[in-house]
Design a protein around this motif. Structure first.
Motif, PDB file in Angstrom:
ATOM      1  N   VAL A 139      -7.329  12.422  -3.132  1.00 25.59           N
ATOM      2  CA  VAL A 139      -6.558  12.052  -4.319  1.00 25.59           C
ATOM      3  C   VAL A 139      -7.454  11.864  -5.545  1.00 25.59           C
ATOM      4  O   VAL A 139      -7.106  12.315  -6.653  1.00 25.59           O
ATOM      5  N   GLU A 143       0.982   4.193  -2.763  1.00 25.58           N
ATOM      6  CA  GLU A 143       0.839   5.587  -2.352  1.00 25.58           C
ATOM      7  C   GLU A 143       2.000   6.418  -2.898  1.00 25.58           C
ATOM      8  O   GLU A 143       1.817   7.536  -3.393  1.00 25.58           O
ATOM      9  N   VAL A 194       0.836  -1.199   0.000  1.00 26.12           N
ATOM     10  CA  VAL A 194       0.000   0.000   0.000  1.00 26.12           C
ATOM     11  C   VAL A 194       0.875   1.256   0.000  1.00 26.12           C
ATOM     12  O   VAL A 194       0.589   2.235  -0.696  1.00 26.12           O
ATOM     13  N   SER A 195       1.967   1.227   0.762  1.00 21.61           N
ATOM     14  CA  SER A 195       2.880   2.373   0.790  1.00 21.61           C
ATOM     15  C   SER A 195       3.535   2.592  -0.566  1.00 21.61           C
ATOM     16  O   SER A 195       3.730   3.730  -1.002  1.00 21.61           O
ATOM     17  N   ALA A 230       1.702   9.594  -5.520  1.00 21.84           N
ATOM     18  CA  ALA A 230       2.289  10.892  -5.181  1.00 21.84           C
ATOM     19  C   ALA A 230       3.330  11.294  -6.223  1.00 21.84           C
ATOM     20  O   ALA A 230       3.306  12.410  -6.753  1.00 21.84           O
ATOM     21  N   PHE A 247      -1.200  10.933   0.270  1.00 19.77           N
ATOM     22  CA  PHE A 247      -1.717  10.360  -0.967  1.00 19.77           C
ATOM     23  C   PHE A 247      -2.424   9.031  -0.785  1.00 19.77           C
ATOM     24  O   PHE A 247      -2.799   8.396  -1.767  1.00 19.77           O
ATOM     25  N   HIS A 248      -2.612   8.571   0.472  1.00 17.95           N
ATOM     26  CA  HIS A 248      -3.534   7.455   0.648  1.00 17.95           C
ATOM     27  C   HIS A 248      -4.904   7.958   1.108  1.00 17.95           C
ATOM     28  O   HIS A 248      -5.802   7.168   1.358  1.00 17.95           O
ATOM     29  N   ASP A 249      -5.036   9.296   1.205  1.00 19.37           N
ATOM     30  CA  ASP A 249      -6.343   9.886   1.495  1.00 19.37           C
ATOM     31  C   ASP A 249      -7.103   9.952   0.168  1.00 19.37           C
ATOM     32  O   ASP A 249      -7.042  10.948  -0.555  1.00 19.37           O
ATOM     33  N   LEU A 250      -7.794   8.880  -0.146  1.00 16.93           N
ATOM     34  CA  LEU A 250      -8.401   8.749  -1.470  1.00 16.93           C
ATOM     35  C   LEU A 250      -9.498   9.775  -1.731  1.00 16.93           C
ATOM     36  O   LEU A 250      -9.749  10.133  -2.883  1.00 16.93           O
ATOM     37  N   VAL A 257      -6.268   0.223   2.350  1.00 14.92           N
ATOM     38  CA  VAL A 257      -5.729   1.335   3.146  1.00 14.92           C
ATOM     39  C   VAL A 257      -6.136   1.192   4.608  1.00 14.92           C
ATOM     40  O   VAL A 257      -5.348   1.443   5.525  1.00 14.92           O
TER      41      VAL A 257
END
Length: 222
Positions: A148, A84, A80-81, A88, A142-145, A170
């Motif tokens: 994003v 992300e 996931v990272s 980004a 950038f994992h705040d969908l 996430v």
């Protein structure tokens, strides 16, 4: 709390402080500028593909049963990272290297649009603008969908398809990072080698979709 508020809190400043962004740019050190210069030309898709490929190899390793869950917790968080990081990197690189996309960001992002400078002032200071935009974007999560998805749509013209799997991934990543794979009730989250392989496949499919949209943008510029 918004991404801009998170950024302000990180630096101990108030979201209502009109001097914050200018002060942040003034503090943008030579080392950070060198990092930006060195990384803006990276092929973020290739980097993601390498990371996901290595995860696939790691998943085929023999891991003692007693360590299997902890192993999967770390791998899930890493995937996931990595995704992300791709989202980004691809966004920042393309926006910071295009005046048109930078303008779209400024006009469409409500927090960025509320800066004290006007669009006229922005385009009179193009060099500073590049650092301003880069610094702002690097402060976003950038994992705040919820943030994003509209940014990719409004600035890059890319519309993500069903992202329910990524929202779920996430959420699991949060449990992996903050509770070592346990949910709020203290129960182990559902992870398996198969679930990670499925995540890898969906991650690369998502990135391929983004790359197609970016390629289409470049064709339009020709």
């Amino acid at each position: 709390m918004s991404d801009y508020q998170d950024l302000c809190e990180m630096y101990g400043r108030s979201p209502g402080d009109p001097e914050f962004i200018d002060d942040l740019i003034d503090e943008f050190s030579e080392e950070e500028y060198e990092w930006f210069s060195e990384n803006e030309d990276k092929n973020h898709f290739e980097l993601l593909a390498e990371q996901l490929s290595s995860v696939g190899e790691i998943l085929r390793m023999d891991v003692p049963q007693s360590a299997q869950f902890s192993f999967l917790v770390m791998i899930h968080a890493h995937v996931v990272s990595a995704l992300e990081g791709y989202l980004a990197g691809a966004f920042i690189h393309n926006v910071c290297n295009s005046e048109e996309l930078t303008r779209k960001l400024v006009e469409s992002d409500p927090e960025f649009a509320n800066r004290k400078f006007t669009l006229r002032e922005i385009y009179e200071q193009k060099d500073t603008l590049k650092l301003t935009v880069s610094t702002y974007l690097r402060g976003l999560i950038f994992h705040d969908l919820k943030k994003v998805v509209p940014m990719y749509r409004d600035v890059l013209g890319h519309r993500f398809e069903d992202l329910s799997w990524l929202f779920h991934a996430v959420k699991k990543r949060h449990d992996c990072v903050h509770r070592a794979g346990l949910d709020k009730d203290g129960k182990k989250i559902d992870l398996s080698v198969d679930s990670i392989f499925e995540l890898l496949e969906k991650a690369i499919d998502l990135a391929n979709g983004v790359e197609r949209s970016l390629a289409e943008l470049k064709r339009k510029d020709l």
